[in-house]
Design a protein around this motif. Structure first.
Motif, PDB file in Angstrom:
ATOM      1  N   GLU A  74      35.013 -38.858  -3.025  1.00 12.48           N
ATOM      2  CA  GLU A  74      34.808 -37.524  -2.472  1.00 12.48           C
ATOM      3  C   GLU A  74      33.466 -37.532  -1.748  1.00 12.48           C
ATOM      4  O   GLU A  74      32.475 -38.047  -2.268  1.00 12.48           O
TER       5      GLU A  74
ATOM      6  N   ARG B  76      31.568 -33.815 -11.626  1.00 13.74           N
ATOM      7  CA  ARG B  76      32.907 -34.204 -11.177  1.00 13.74           C
ATOM      8  C   ARG B  76      33.410 -35.347 -12.051  1.00 13.74           C
ATOM      9  O   ARG B  76      33.591 -36.485 -11.591  1.00 13.74           O
TER      10      ARG B  76
ATOM     11  N   LYS C 235      35.616 -38.710 -11.207  1.00 13.04           N
ATOM     12  CA  LYS C 235      35.681 -38.834  -9.764  1.00 13.04           C
ATOM     13  C   LYS C 235      34.567 -39.729  -9.227  1.00 13.04           C
ATOM     14  O   LYS C 235      33.473 -39.780  -9.781  1.00 13.04           O
TER      15      LYS C 235
ATOM     16  N   THR D 154      30.826 -38.624 -14.198  1.00 11.74           N
ATOM     17  CA  THR D 154      30.780 -38.527 -12.741  1.00 11.74           C
ATOM     18  C   THR D 154      30.227 -39.833 -12.189  1.00 11.74           C
ATOM     19  O   THR D 154      29.138 -40.262 -12.576  1.00 11.74           O
TER      20      THR D 154
ATOM     21  N   ASP E 126      34.510 -33.286   1.739  1.00  7.66           N
ATOM     22  CA  ASP E 126      35.173 -32.582   0.642  1.00  7.66           C
ATOM     23  C   ASP E 126      34.338 -31.437   0.087  1.00  7.66           C
ATOM     24  O   ASP E 126      34.888 -30.456  -0.414  1.00  7.66           O
ATOM     25  N   VAL E 127      33.019 -31.576   0.165  1.00  7.32           N
ATOM     26  CA  VAL E 127      32.118 -30.533  -0.343  1.00  7.32           C
ATOM     27  C   VAL E 127      30.986 -30.355   0.652  1.00  7.32           C
ATOM     28  O   VAL E 127      30.351 -31.337   1.048  1.00  7.32           O
TER      29      VAL E 127
ATOM     30  N   LYS F 227      30.611 -28.463  -8.550  1.00 11.25           N
ATOM     31  CA  LYS F 227      31.564 -28.575  -9.654  1.00 11.25           C
ATOM     32  C   LYS F 227      32.996 -28.758  -9.161  1.00 11.25           C
ATOM     33  O   LYS F 227      33.818 -29.340  -9.860  1.00 11.25           O
ATOM     34  N   ASP F 228      33.286 -28.195  -7.975  1.00 12.63           N
ATOM     35  CA  ASP F 228      34.628 -28.276  -7.413  1.00 12.63           C
ATOM     36  C   ASP F 228      34.534 -28.670  -5.944  1.00 12.63           C
ATOM     37  O   ASP F 228      33.521 -28.416  -5.285  1.00 12.63           O
TER      38      ASP F 228
ATOM     39  N   ASP G 295      35.711 -28.202  -1.992  1.00 11.36           N
ATOM     40  CA  ASP G 295      36.030 -27.025  -1.184  1.00 11.36           C
ATOM     41  C   ASP G 295      37.518 -27.009  -0.845  1.00 11.36           C
ATOM     42  O   ASP G 295      38.159 -28.063  -0.771  1.00 11.36           O
TER      43      ASP G 295
END
Length: 263
Positions: free
Chosen positions: A35, A60, A63, A85, A141-142, A156-157, A159
């Motif tokens: 990611e 994460r 991941k 993570t 991704d973020v 934390k997540d 997008d």
């Protein structure tokens, strides 16, 4: 050159330590299976008295994450990854005094990348294009962007899928009806335009310089110069800095100017 192995953060996470950066290009496969998280801003927000430090907290678990940190001004980055993570690598760019501390052992690469706190900007497009050239990145991704980055940035997540986070970007769509609008010409007159160009093909098509406006009262030109405004008299050729009242808010990189004829 092979990619540095992903390092997994353990439960008893060590304190963040300064990581000497590598100055060469990162391995071209560094982003594979990861990611891509981008944190970018002009500078650090010091309103809370934390100076130039920006802490990036990544949670994460399970991941692989490639972290990209970019700024214009000096920032002391502190990366904290939660247990589970995996940080495949960190790319950072900014003022030559910027540095990175991390609580996991991972390769840190100092590369030249533009900063962007707005995903709908030319700088963001340049950032994505450069990441594609270096690592084959097709999307982000973020994205956490702000002009003055807060002391703590949490990830934390990922997008939601967005076309403007991809290398291709938003696809332009034709308007449902023809659009006509007025633009200022190089001699500070007015011309009618459409999306295909000036309506009067025989008239003045060149447009006025950006960040400038002409006063219809005295014909002088007000234009932005750095953080300030400059007053230009085309008759005499004289230039002068425009002074504001003492209680006027401080300007920071103004982007455009307009003239209000009502006052």
């Amino acid at each position: 050159m092979n990619a540095a192995p992903a390092i997994r953060a353990v439960e008893n996470e060590p304190s963040a330590k300064l990581t000497p950066p590598l100055t060469g290009n990162p391995p071209p496969n560094l982003a594979e299976g990861a990611e891509v998280a981008v944190v970018s801003g002009y500078e650090a927000d010091d309103d809370t008295g934390n100076g130039i430090m920006v802490q990036v907290s990544i949670d994460r678990p399970g991941k692989d994450v490639l972290l990209v940190l970019t700024s214009n001004e000096e920032i002391a980055w502190k990366v904290n990854a939660s247990g589970g993570t995996r940080i495949k690598g960190i790319l950072f760019s900014g003022n030559k005094q910027s540095n990175v501390r991390a609580n996991v052992d991972t390769a840190v690469y100092q590369v030249k990348l533009p900063y962007s706190y707005d995903k709908n900007s030319g700088n963001f497009a340049k950032l994505l294009k450069r990441l594609n050239q270096l690592l084959g990145v097709q999307k982000i991704d973020v994205f956490r962007g702000k002009y003055d980055l807060p002391h703590l940035v949490e990830i934390k997540d990922i997008d939601p899928p967005q076309s403007d986070l991809t290398l291709r970007g938003d696809e332009p769509q034709a308007p449902s009806k023809p659009l006509r609008f007025t633009l200022v010409t190089a001699d500070y007159g007015k011309a009618q335009w459409s999306l295909t160009g000036p309506l009067d093909k025989s008239g003045q098509a060149a447009l006025a310089a950006e960040k400038s406006v002409k006063s219809p009262r005295d014909q002088r030109i007000y234009r932005i110069f750095g953080h300030d405004f400059e007053l230009f008299d085309p008759v005499t050729g004289q230039k002068a800095k425009l002074n504001f009242p003492d209680n006027f808010p401080r300007l920071s990189w103004p982007t455009d100017v307009a003239y209000d004829q009502c006052h």
